[in-house]
Design an enzyme around this catalytic site. Sequence first.
Site, PDB file in Angstrom:
ATOM      1  N   GLU A 173       0.779  -1.055  -0.044  1.00  0.00           N
ATOM      2  CA  GLU A 173       0.371  -0.248  -0.134  1.00  0.00           C
ATOM      3  C   GLU A 173       1.202   1.322  -0.456  1.00  0.00           C
ATOM      4  O   GLU A 173       1.284   2.045   0.783  1.00  0.00           O
ATOM      5  CB  GLU A 173      -1.097   0.007   1.744  1.00  0.00           C
ATOM      6  CG  GLU A 173      -1.631  -1.182   0.969  1.00  0.00           C
ATOM      7  CD  GLU A 173      -3.093  -1.080   2.521  1.00  0.00           C
ATOM      8  OE1 GLU A 173      -2.809  -0.097   2.644  1.00  0.00           O
ATOM      9  OE2 GLU A 173      -3.772  -2.625   2.631  1.00  0.00           O
ATOM     10  N   GLU A 225      -5.750  -8.468   0.646  1.00  0.00           N
ATOM     11  CA  GLU A 225      -5.844  -8.384   2.603  1.00  0.00           C
ATOM     12  C   GLU A 225      -7.372  -8.075   2.252  1.00  0.00           C
ATOM     13  O   GLU A 225      -7.510  -7.331   1.779  1.00  0.00           O
ATOM     14  CB  GLU A 225      -4.980  -6.691   3.306  1.00  0.00           C
ATOM     15  CG  GLU A 225      -3.787  -7.299   3.935  1.00  0.00           C
ATOM     16  CD  GLU A 225      -3.172  -5.697   4.631  1.00  0.00           C
ATOM     17  OE1 GLU A 225      -4.616  -5.204   4.559  1.00  0.00           O
ATOM     18  OE2 GLU A 225      -2.037  -5.401   4.271  1.00  0.00           O
TER      19      GLU A 225
HETATM   20  O1  IFM Z   1      -3.808  -2.887   9.386  1.00  0.00           O
HETATM   21  C1  IFM Z   1      -3.681  -2.376   8.301  1.00  0.00           C
HETATM   22  C2  IFM Z   1      -2.640  -3.000   6.804  1.00  0.00           C
HETATM   23  O2  IFM Z   1      -1.756  -2.484   7.938  1.00  0.00           O
HETATM   24  C3  IFM Z   1      -2.817  -2.714   5.704  1.00  0.00           C
HETATM   25  N1  IFM Z   1      -4.269  -2.229   5.356  1.00  0.00           N
HETATM   26  C4  IFM Z   1      -5.539  -2.524   5.949  1.00  0.00           C
HETATM   27  C5  IFM Z   1      -5.210  -3.098   7.488  1.00  0.00           C
HETATM   28  C6  IFM Z   1      -6.410  -1.860   8.752  1.00  0.00           C
HETATM   29  O3  IFM Z   1      -6.633  -1.192   8.117  1.00  0.00           O
END
Ligand code: IFM
Length: 455
Positions: free
Chosen positions: A162, A358
């Site tokens: 990200e 994710e």
């Molecule tokens: O906790 C974060 C993660 O580090 C990166 N993506 C989103 C998750 C939830 O906010």
Amino acid sequence: MTFPEGFLWGVATAAFQVEGSTTADGRSPSIWDAFCEREGAVANGDTGDPAADHYRRMPEDVALMRELGVGVYRFSVAWPRVRPDGGEVNPAGLDFYERLVDSLLEAGILPWPTLYHWDLPNALEERGGWANRDTAYRFADYAAAVLDRLGDRVRTWTTLNEPWCSAFLGYATGRHAPGRTEPESAVAAAHHLLLAHGLGADAVRSSASDSQVGITLNLFPVSAADPDSAEDREVARRVDGVQNRLFLDPVLRGRYPEDVFADLEPFGLRDVVREGDEDVIAGTDFLGVNYYRDLHVAATPEGEVRRPSEWVGVERVAFPKRGLPQTDSGWDVNAEPLTGLLVHLHTDYPRVPLYITENGVAYADVVGADGRVDDPDRIAFVEQHLRAAHRAIEQGVDLRGYFYWSLLDNFEWGEGYAKRFGLVHVDYGTQRRTPKASAAWYSRVMADNGLAGRE
Ligand code: IFM
């Protein structure tokens, strides 16, 4: 609803969010340690210690994953453990990841490391951080050190997690470390992070040519609240430009999108992009997609003013309520746009395998009097998103895996420990792990390769 044969089922964490032990074995402070020390920066004054104490409890956590039947574990390597000040290699820091990888392999779990999940050594921030081009080269050195130790055992590498957050939350809004509010630095950081992806991918290819290297982006489908309004469409275009296409296009198409390049020119994008950079950035063996929600935006004079904005160039934006249920993070629950996002990536960009690296949700979970944690909303959330992902596969999308975020409750950045995303509840006082009802449910999904018998 069965997923394709060989579909990977996993869980994810990140170093700073779970490890704790922030001064152990030669680790230096990262930008997040420094940010946590700043008064009021993180909820409740929480810091990276103890987190989920994973640095010390790693064998227990690997055993837990094995019991759940996890196929692949996505974790991140902490740069400040490996090259504490961005300089010399610290073998003791690498030892931890070697033990982790070996334990995973022994447990039959595929290791899926990410090289950068936001924990820049603070010493490099003192030299300008990601706004300084040199940081991209330091990242390549760091990647080479990790590859040197683990390249013979790990088959899949991710350069960055990200980068939009690192650049725009970190350098434009100041809501994330390093806490700077300089739109020009954010734009420079975005470019240098992309450059780091390219240089890091080259480091992987040159030392482990038989492995795969990719990048993970947090992608948000963006819609205009009123599609007939030119103003709403313009805000949607700009938000989508900075959030999604600024990263997707250079990696997958080898060029910045012209409209985004023009939008960000006043913020110095042209000044930081050097000849040949786009060739270095281009290329990925797969794309990791992090999906949590979509963005439904409007341009109204009353709209929320975001100054400085995480979508540099967009200062006024409204998020009209749609009556959707919300998570504990205040995010709309909306699984449906995930299908369209995956189809769009598959059809409108040069094809690469896709993974949902994710997807997950925070709810206010509590341990009941019977010692159990019942989290039916989380189960419903994951089920909806798996169904949306499956619909994309039915439309021909080459989606190869799904990782739940997160294995454990952990340090949720500016929210500290207040938000619980885990399949496994963590009592931060005792570090006791309690698998939630969702953990048992997900364990069955992994074993059945889908939602068998639950259509
Ligand atoms: O906790 C974060 C993660 O580090 C990166 N993506 C989103 C998750 C939830 O906010």
